[in-house]
Scaffold this motif. Structure first.
Motif, PDB file in Angstrom:
ATOM      1  N   ALA A 177       0.975  -1.067   0.161  1.00  0.00           N
ATOM      2  CA  ALA A 177       0.028   0.002   0.108  1.00  0.00           C
ATOM      3  C   ALA A 177       0.854   1.254  -0.104  1.00  0.00           C
ATOM      4  N   GLY A 178       0.716   2.121  -0.964  1.00  0.00           N
ATOM      5  CA  GLY A 178       1.168   3.264  -1.106  1.00  0.00           C
ATOM      6  C   GLY A 178       2.729   3.232  -1.822  1.00  0.00           C
ATOM      7  N   GLY A 179       3.092   1.857  -2.226  1.00  0.00           N
ATOM      8  CA  GLY A 179       4.590   1.973  -2.769  1.00  0.00           C
ATOM      9  C   GLY A 179       4.170   2.226  -4.144  1.00  0.00           C
ATOM     10  N   ARG A 180       5.205   3.165  -4.632  1.00  0.00           N
ATOM     11  CA  ARG A 180       5.151   3.669  -6.242  1.00  0.00           C
ATOM     12  C   ARG A 180       6.345   2.943  -6.584  1.00  0.00           C
ATOM     13  N   VAL A 181       6.075   2.120  -7.515  1.00  0.00           N
ATOM     14  CA  VAL A 181       7.085   1.353  -8.543  1.00  0.00           C
ATOM     15  C   VAL A 181       7.007   1.558  -9.849  1.00  0.00           C
ATOM     16  N   ARG A 182       8.270   2.054 -10.715  1.00  0.00           N
ATOM     17  CA  ARG A 182       8.422   2.071 -11.760  1.00  0.00           C
ATOM     18  C   ARG A 182       9.014   0.640 -12.318  1.00  0.00           C
ATOM     19  N   LEU A 183       8.249   0.130 -13.352  1.00  0.00           N
ATOM     20  CA  LEU A 183       8.822  -1.271 -13.898  1.00  0.00           C
ATOM     21  C   LEU A 183       9.413  -0.799 -15.230  1.00  0.00           C
ATOM     22  N   CYS A 184      10.874  -1.025 -15.407  1.00  0.00           N
ATOM     23  CA  CYS A 184      11.413  -0.777 -16.831  1.00  0.00           C
ATOM     24  C   CYS A 184      12.069  -2.247 -17.205  1.00  0.00           C
ATOM     25  N   LYS A 185      12.579  -2.355 -18.449  1.00  0.00           N
ATOM     26  CA  LYS A 185      13.131  -3.480 -18.943  1.00  0.00           C
ATOM     27  C   LYS A 185      14.656  -3.397 -18.546  1.00  0.00           C
ATOM     28  N   GLY A 186      15.347  -2.492 -18.253  1.00  0.00           N
ATOM     29  CA  GLY A 186      16.584  -2.270 -17.875  1.00  0.00           C
ATOM     30  C   GLY A 186      17.791  -1.888 -19.091  1.00  0.00           C
ATOM     31  N   ALA A 187      18.738  -1.221 -18.891  1.00  0.00           N
ATOM     32  CA  ALA A 187      19.518  -0.900 -19.800  1.00  0.00           C
ATOM     33  C   ALA A 187      21.078  -0.901 -19.461  1.00  0.00           C
ATOM     34  N   ARG A 217      -0.904  -3.629  -3.917  1.00  0.00           N
ATOM     35  CA  ARG A 217      -1.598  -2.632  -3.337  1.00  0.00           C
ATOM     36  C   ARG A 217      -1.030  -1.467  -3.681  1.00  0.00           C
ATOM     37  N   GLY A 218      -0.031  -1.429  -4.365  1.00  0.00           N
ATOM     38  CA  GLY A 218       0.894  -0.171  -4.787  1.00  0.00           C
ATOM     39  C   GLY A 218       0.452   0.578  -5.919  1.00  0.00           C
ATOM     40  N   TYR A 219       1.173   1.427  -6.343  1.00  0.00           N
ATOM     41  CA  TYR A 219       1.081   2.209  -7.618  1.00  0.00           C
ATOM     42  C   TYR A 219       1.967   1.948  -8.658  1.00  0.00           C
ATOM     43  N   PRO A 220       1.645   1.051  -9.723  1.00  0.00           N
ATOM     44  CA  PRO A 220       2.415   0.860 -10.791  1.00  0.00           C
ATOM     45  C   PRO A 220       2.751   1.554 -11.768  1.00  0.00           C
ATOM     46  N   MET A 221       3.880   2.231 -12.014  1.00  0.00           N
ATOM     47  CA  MET A 221       4.299   2.983 -13.281  1.00  0.00           C
ATOM     48  C   MET A 221       5.268   2.144 -14.123  1.00  0.00           C
ATOM     49  N   VAL A 222       4.152   2.037 -15.283  1.00  0.00           N
ATOM     50  CA  VAL A 222       4.708   1.197 -16.477  1.00  0.00           C
ATOM     51  C   VAL A 222       5.518   1.667 -17.578  1.00  0.00           C
ATOM     52  N   ALA A 223       6.848   1.602 -17.308  1.00  0.00           N
ATOM     53  CA  ALA A 223       7.968   2.261 -18.172  1.00  0.00           C
ATOM     54  C   ALA A 223       8.035   1.336 -19.351  1.00  0.00           C
ATOM     55  N   PHE A 259      -2.722   3.313 -12.217  1.00  0.00           N
ATOM     56  CA  PHE A 259      -1.483   3.257 -12.424  1.00  0.00           C
ATOM     57  C   PHE A 259      -1.141   4.147 -13.757  1.00  0.00           C
ATOM     58  N   GLU A 260      -0.015   4.314 -14.116  1.00  0.00           N
ATOM     59  CA  GLU A 260       0.583   5.306 -15.170  1.00  0.00           C
ATOM     60  C   GLU A 260       1.468   4.587 -15.976  1.00  0.00           C
ATOM     61  N   TYR A 261       1.450   5.222 -17.270  1.00  0.00           N
ATOM     62  CA  TYR A 261       2.501   4.954 -18.098  1.00  0.00           C
ATOM     63  C   TYR A 261       3.619   5.768 -18.102  1.00  0.00           C
ATOM     64  N   GLN A 262       4.705   5.313 -18.405  1.00  0.00           N
ATOM     65  CA  GLN A 262       6.036   6.343 -18.509  1.00  0.00           C
ATOM     66  C   GLN A 262       6.997   5.815 -19.632  1.00  0.00           C
ATOM     67  N   MET A 263       7.111   7.009 -20.525  1.00  0.00           N
ATOM     68  CA  MET A 263       8.068   6.847 -21.436  1.00  0.00           C
ATOM     69  C   MET A 263       8.971   7.957 -21.593  1.00  0.00           C
ATOM     70  N   LEU A 264       9.995   7.705 -22.234  1.00  0.00           N
ATOM     71  CA  LEU A 264      11.350   8.663 -22.383  1.00  0.00           C
ATOM     72  C   LEU A 264      11.045   9.767 -23.350  1.00  0.00           C
ATOM     73  N   PHE A 265      11.359  10.729 -22.860  1.00  0.00           N
ATOM     74  CA  PHE A 265      11.427  12.176 -23.849  1.00  0.00           C
ATOM     75  C   PHE A 265      11.945  11.768 -25.284  1.00  0.00           C
ATOM     76  N   GLY A 266      11.497  12.185 -26.223  1.00  0.00           N
ATOM     77  CA  GLY A 266      12.152  11.801 -27.603  1.00  0.00           C
ATOM     78  C   GLY A 266      11.764  10.413 -28.083  1.00  0.00           C
ATOM     79  N   VAL A 267      11.195   9.428 -27.664  1.00  0.00           N
ATOM     80  CA  VAL A 267      10.829   8.039 -27.895  1.00  0.00           C
ATOM     81  C   VAL A 267       9.083   7.917 -28.089  1.00  0.00           C
ATOM     82  N   GLU A 280      -5.563   8.349 -20.579  1.00  0.00           N
ATOM     83  CA  GLU A 280      -4.517   7.702 -19.673  1.00  0.00           C
ATOM     84  C   GLU A 280      -3.538   8.656 -19.066  1.00  0.00           C
ATOM     85  N   VAL A 281      -3.042   8.348 -17.766  1.00  0.00           N
ATOM     86  CA  VAL A 281      -2.119   9.162 -16.991  1.00  0.00           C
ATOM     87  C   VAL A 281      -0.684   8.820 -17.588  1.00  0.00           C
ATOM     88  N   VAL A 282      -0.086   9.390 -18.307  1.00  0.00           N
ATOM     89  CA  VAL A 282       1.314   9.335 -19.045  1.00  0.00           C
ATOM     90  C   VAL A 282       2.192  10.275 -18.525  1.00  0.00           C
TER      91      VAL A 282
END
Length: 318
Positions: A177-187, A217-223, A259-267, A280-282
């Motif tokens: 609960a309350g946990g904001r977690v950004r999931l990315c692939k990795g670089a 119960r957290g808040y996913p940030m889908v990168a 939840f929200e989507y996250q994307m890179l500037f310029g992509v 959507e929340v982006v």
């Protein structure tokens, strides 16, 4: 294979000098980096917010090796947060930090102290901090630091990388609960002992991790910029809503877990605008600062289209 080659080449000082001094490089960098100072980052953030999207600003400058630079990095973030608040860009704009820029490699207590100061500055500005993940050797230390930061600043976000074999377990621990977690692939270039290397394996791991976060119960940030994973996130959010989890109303008769989507500037900026226009929340991840080289090389390694864009620009400059 292409990703491995680019990441390996990025560590070669001759390649760094060639890329950094090429006349066309800065024109290409402008596609992925907002500018070389805080004011440029604030300006770009303003334009993005005006378009109905949110922002996560990152001041580039990882792998700090001395205390003075660590303090300077934290001071830059505090200045940035004041500027964002003065411009009325919070809470729509948050900041992302790398603990290595605060001296994590040589003085972990200093890094945590400076991070606490930045978290306080963010709260004072009406926004929050997400702590970026770096290579696998720092994962445990970073997650420990995030847990410590969240004791006082529970809005602090964490980042996990789907290509690491450990990440499913980390997602279970973080989806509270309350946990904001950004999931990315990795670089980062990682050994096979700790990371998946094949694209299909990474995608499958991302899907499994995303399902865990969506059911938590957290808040996913889908990168992600992957159309299949963008669609999967929406489906999973709807499925969780149907199971009786907390809902967010997007329009009459349409409710999902937040939840929200996250994307890179310029992509894929067109896709960013399309998703935001659909309700959507982006959030756009926007880097700024002079230390752009490592960031650029990771962006080139992530997608062949980015590398082809760079090579075409080089060829057209001749």
């Amino acid at each position: 294979m292409l990703r491995t080659v680019v990441l390996a080449a990025s560590g070669d000082p001759h390649v760094r000098r060639l890329v950094s001094t090429s006349p066309v490089t800065h024109a290409v960098v402008n596609r992925f980096v907002a500018g070389e100072d805080v004011l440029a980052g604030v300006s770009v953030a303003g334009r993005i917010c005006d378009a109905g999207l949110r922002v996560s600003l990152d001041v580039l400058g990882e792998d700090t090796t001395d205390r003075q630079r660590a303090h300077e990095s934290a001071a830059t973030y505090r200045d940035l947060l004041r500027a964002l608040a003065d411009a009325g860009l919070t809470p729509a704009t948050e900041v992302s930090v790398k603990l290595s820029s605060f001296g994590q490699a040589f003085d972990p207590p200093l890094a945590r102290e400076l991070a606490l100061g930045v978290c306080q500055a963010a709260r004072d500005a009406g926004t929050c901090v997400t702590v970026d993940m770096e290579d696998h050797t720092t994962t445990d230390a970073t997650l420990t630091a995030v847990a410590e930061l969240r004791r006082e600043f529970d809005e602090t976000g964490a980042v996990v990388q789907a290509y690491l074999r450990r990440t499913e377990a980390d997602c279970r621990d973080l989806a509270v609960a309350g946990g904001r977690v950004r999931l990315c692939k990795g670089a980062y270039a990682e050994p096979l002992s700790v990371a998946y290397s094949r694209r299909a394996e990474v995608d499958a791991s991302y899907a499994r991790c995303l399902a865990i976060l969506m059911a938590g119960r957290g808040y996913p940030m889908v990168a992600t910029h992957d159309p299949a994973l963008v669609e999967l996130a929406a489906r999973l959010a709807g499925a969780v809503a149907g199971s009786g989890a907390d809902l967010i109303a997007l329009d009459p008769g349409h409710a999902r877990r937040p939840f929200e989507y996250q994307m890179l500037f310029g992509v894929r900026p067109g896709e960013q605008r399309r998703l935001a226009g659909a309700g959507e929340v982006v959030r756009v991840y926007v880097p700024c600062g002079r230390e752009w080289y490592a960031y650029l090389m990771r962006r080139l390694a992530e997608r062949p289209a980015n590398l082809l864009f760079f090579l075409r620009a080089l060829r057209s400059s001749r």
